[in-house]
Write an enzyme that holds these catalytic residues in place. Sequence first.
Site, PDB file in Angstrom:
ATOM      1  N   LYS A  45      77.702 -30.816 -75.293  1.00  0.00           N
ATOM      2  CA  LYS A  45      77.276 -29.502 -75.746  1.00  0.00           C
ATOM      3  C   LYS A  45      77.996 -28.382 -75.022  1.00  0.00           C
ATOM      4  O   LYS A  45      78.111 -27.269 -75.517  1.00  0.00           O
ATOM      5  CB  LYS A  45      75.764 -29.324 -75.478  1.00  0.00           C
ATOM      6  N   GLY A  46      78.462 -28.668 -73.813  1.00  0.00           N
ATOM      7  CA  GLY A  46      78.910 -27.613 -72.903  1.00  0.00           C
ATOM      8  C   GLY A  46      79.936 -26.632 -73.442  1.00  0.00           C
ATOM      9  O   GLY A  46      79.954 -25.472 -73.052  1.00  0.00           O
ATOM     10  N   GLU A  91      87.191 -27.960 -74.035  1.00  0.00           N
ATOM     11  CA  GLU A  91      86.220 -28.513 -73.089  1.00  0.00           C
ATOM     12  C   GLU A  91      85.793 -27.432 -72.099  1.00  0.00           C
ATOM     13  O   GLU A  91      86.570 -26.529 -71.776  1.00  0.00           O
ATOM     14  CB  GLU A  91      86.862 -29.724 -72.377  1.00  0.00           C
ATOM     15  N   ASP A  92      84.570 -27.537 -71.623  1.00  0.00           N
ATOM     16  CA  ASP A  92      84.083 -26.546 -70.663  1.00  0.00           C
ATOM     17  C   ASP A  92      84.692 -26.745 -69.279  1.00  0.00           C
ATOM     18  O   ASP A  92      85.178 -25.810 -68.658  1.00  0.00           O
ATOM     19  CB  ASP A  92      82.544 -26.568 -70.583  1.00  0.00           C
ATOM     20  N   ASP A 112      86.101 -32.546 -64.596  1.00  0.00           N
ATOM     21  CA  ASP A 112      85.554 -32.937 -63.301  1.00  0.00           C
ATOM     22  C   ASP A 112      86.286 -34.206 -62.841  1.00  0.00           C
ATOM     23  O   ASP A 112      87.370 -34.124 -62.279  1.00  0.00           O
ATOM     24  CB  ASP A 112      84.044 -33.135 -63.484  1.00  0.00           C
ATOM     25  N   LYS A 166      88.150 -28.801 -61.874  1.00  0.00           N
ATOM     26  CA  LYS A 166      87.900 -29.137 -60.470  1.00  0.00           C
ATOM     27  C   LYS A 166      88.873 -30.252 -60.074  1.00  0.00           C
ATOM     28  O   LYS A 166      88.507 -31.429 -60.090  1.00  0.00           O
ATOM     29  CB  LYS A 166      86.457 -29.637 -60.287  1.00  0.00           C
ATOM     30  N   PHE A 189      78.955 -27.519 -58.069  1.00  0.00           N
ATOM     31  CA  PHE A 189      78.341 -27.673 -59.383  1.00  0.00           C
ATOM     32  C   PHE A 189      78.067 -26.282 -59.940  1.00  0.00           C
ATOM     33  O   PHE A 189      77.390 -25.487 -59.305  1.00  0.00           O
ATOM     34  CB  PHE A 189      77.061 -28.495 -59.296  1.00  0.00           C
ATOM     35  N   VAL A 190      78.609 -26.008 -61.100  1.00  0.00           N
ATOM     36  CA  VAL A 190      78.468 -24.662 -61.666  1.00  0.00           C
ATOM     37  C   VAL A 190      77.678 -24.688 -62.975  1.00  0.00           C
ATOM     38  O   VAL A 190      77.671 -25.690 -63.693  1.00  0.00           O
ATOM     39  CB  VAL A 190      79.849 -24.004 -61.894  1.00  0.00           C
ATOM     40  N   ASP A 194      75.344 -26.558 -68.048  1.00  0.00           N
ATOM     41  CA  ASP A 194      73.914 -26.669 -67.744  1.00  0.00           C
ATOM     42  C   ASP A 194      73.647 -27.424 -66.456  1.00  0.00           C
ATOM     43  O   ASP A 194      74.503 -28.160 -65.946  1.00  0.00           O
ATOM     44  CB  ASP A 194      73.207 -27.416 -68.863  1.00  0.00           C
ATOM     45  N   ARG A 252      72.504 -22.669 -69.782  1.00  0.00           N
ATOM     46  CA  ARG A 252      73.671 -22.618 -70.672  1.00  0.00           C
ATOM     47  C   ARG A 252      73.899 -21.216 -71.217  1.00  0.00           C
ATOM     48  O   ARG A 252      75.017 -20.851 -71.588  1.00  0.00           O
ATOM     49  CB  ARG A 252      73.484 -23.568 -71.863  1.00  0.00           C
TER      50      ARG A 252
HETATM   51  P1  IMP Z   1      84.278 -35.658 -66.352  1.00  0.00           P
HETATM   52  O1  IMP Z   1      84.342 -36.807 -67.295  1.00  0.00           O
HETATM   53  O2  IMP Z   1      83.795 -36.062 -65.011  1.00  0.00           O
HETATM   54  O3  IMP Z   1      85.553 -34.855 -66.267  1.00  0.00           O
HETATM   55  O4  IMP Z   1      83.104 -34.792 -66.887  1.00  0.00           O
HETATM   56  C1  IMP Z   1      83.181 -33.587 -67.463  1.00  0.00           C
HETATM   57  C2  IMP Z   1      81.795 -33.243 -67.966  1.00  0.00           C
HETATM   58  O5  IMP Z   1      80.814 -33.308 -66.908  1.00  0.00           O
HETATM   59  C3  IMP Z   1      81.806 -31.826 -68.448  1.00  0.00           C
HETATM   60  O6  IMP Z   1      82.071 -31.780 -69.813  1.00  0.00           O
HETATM   61  C4  IMP Z   1      80.401 -31.362 -68.105  1.00  0.00           C
HETATM   62  O7  IMP Z   1      79.544 -31.649 -69.181  1.00  0.00           O
HETATM   63  C5  IMP Z   1      79.992 -32.163 -66.918  1.00  0.00           C
HETATM   64  N1  IMP Z   1      80.196 -31.403 -65.669  1.00  0.00           N
HETATM   65  C6  IMP Z   1      81.117 -31.637 -64.716  1.00  0.00           C
HETATM   66  N2  IMP Z   1      81.037 -30.757 -63.720  1.00  0.00           N
HETATM   67  C7  IMP Z   1      80.042 -29.918 -64.047  1.00  0.00           C
HETATM   68  C8  IMP Z   1      79.479 -28.735 -63.412  1.00  0.00           C
HETATM   69  O8  IMP Z   1      79.882 -28.284 -62.328  1.00  0.00           O
HETATM   70  N3  IMP Z   1      78.455 -28.137 -64.066  1.00  0.00           N
HETATM   71  C9  IMP Z   1      77.985 -28.580 -65.259  1.00  0.00           C
HETATM   72  N4  IMP Z   1      78.481 -29.661 -65.897  1.00  0.00           N
HETATM   73  C10 IMP Z   1      79.498 -30.321 -65.290  1.00  0.00           C
HETATM   74 MG    MG Z   2      80.957 -31.249 -71.375  1.00  0.00          MG
END
Ligand code: IMP
Ligand code: MG
Length: 164
Positions: free
Chosen positions: A33-34, A89-90, A93, A121, A142-143, A149, A155
Amino acid sequence: MSEEKVQQKVKALARKISKDFSGREVLLIGVLKGAFVFMADLARKMTTPVKMDFVRLASYGSKTQASGRIRFTKDLETPIRGKNVLIVEDIIDTGVTLHHLYRRLEARRPRSLKVVALLDKPGRRKVDFQADYVGFQIENHFVVGYGLDWAEKYRNLNGIYVLK
Ligand code: IMP
Ligand code: MG
C-alpha cells in the site's frame, strides 16, 4: 522531512522521469500500500502520458533473509509486454521486495523496466538492488508518513518522520 521538501523532490523526480521518457507513454506500477500517496503526486506532476496499475506483495517467511521470496496477493490487471514500465515504490530497505518484483516483471518482457523509490536506506541491504531514480537516501531509521505506516497508522501525514 517537511511536506514542502517532499513535494519539491517529487516534482524534481517527475520532471527528470518525464524528460527521460520524452513524451512516450509510461505505465506506472505502484506497490501497495505504501506507494499510493507518492504515486498519486508523481503521476500528476508528470508531463508524459501515464497509465497506472498496482501490485500488492507478500513475503514468504522472514523478510530479514536474503532468500526471502515474494508472491503477488494482487497481480497486475494489465499485460506489460512491449510497454515502458516504471515501478513506483515508497522505500527500499533490504531490497528483497524490489529484487524479486523486478525479476518477475522483467520476465513478462516489457519494452523497458525502471524503478523509482522516494526513499532509500542503502545501509540495510540484504540483496543488491539499485533504483533508477531515488528521492532521498536516509539513515537506518524507521520512518512514517506520506504513505508509509507503522501498524497501518500515519500513512496520511503530509511529511515524513522518524518513528520515535
Ligand atoms: P524491503 O523488501 O526490505 O526493501 O522492503 C521494503 C518495504 O518495507 C517497503 O515497501 C515498506 O513497505 C517497508 N518498509 C521498509 N522500511 C520502512 C520504514 O522505515 N517505514 C515504513 N515501512 C518500511
Ligand atoms: Mg511498500
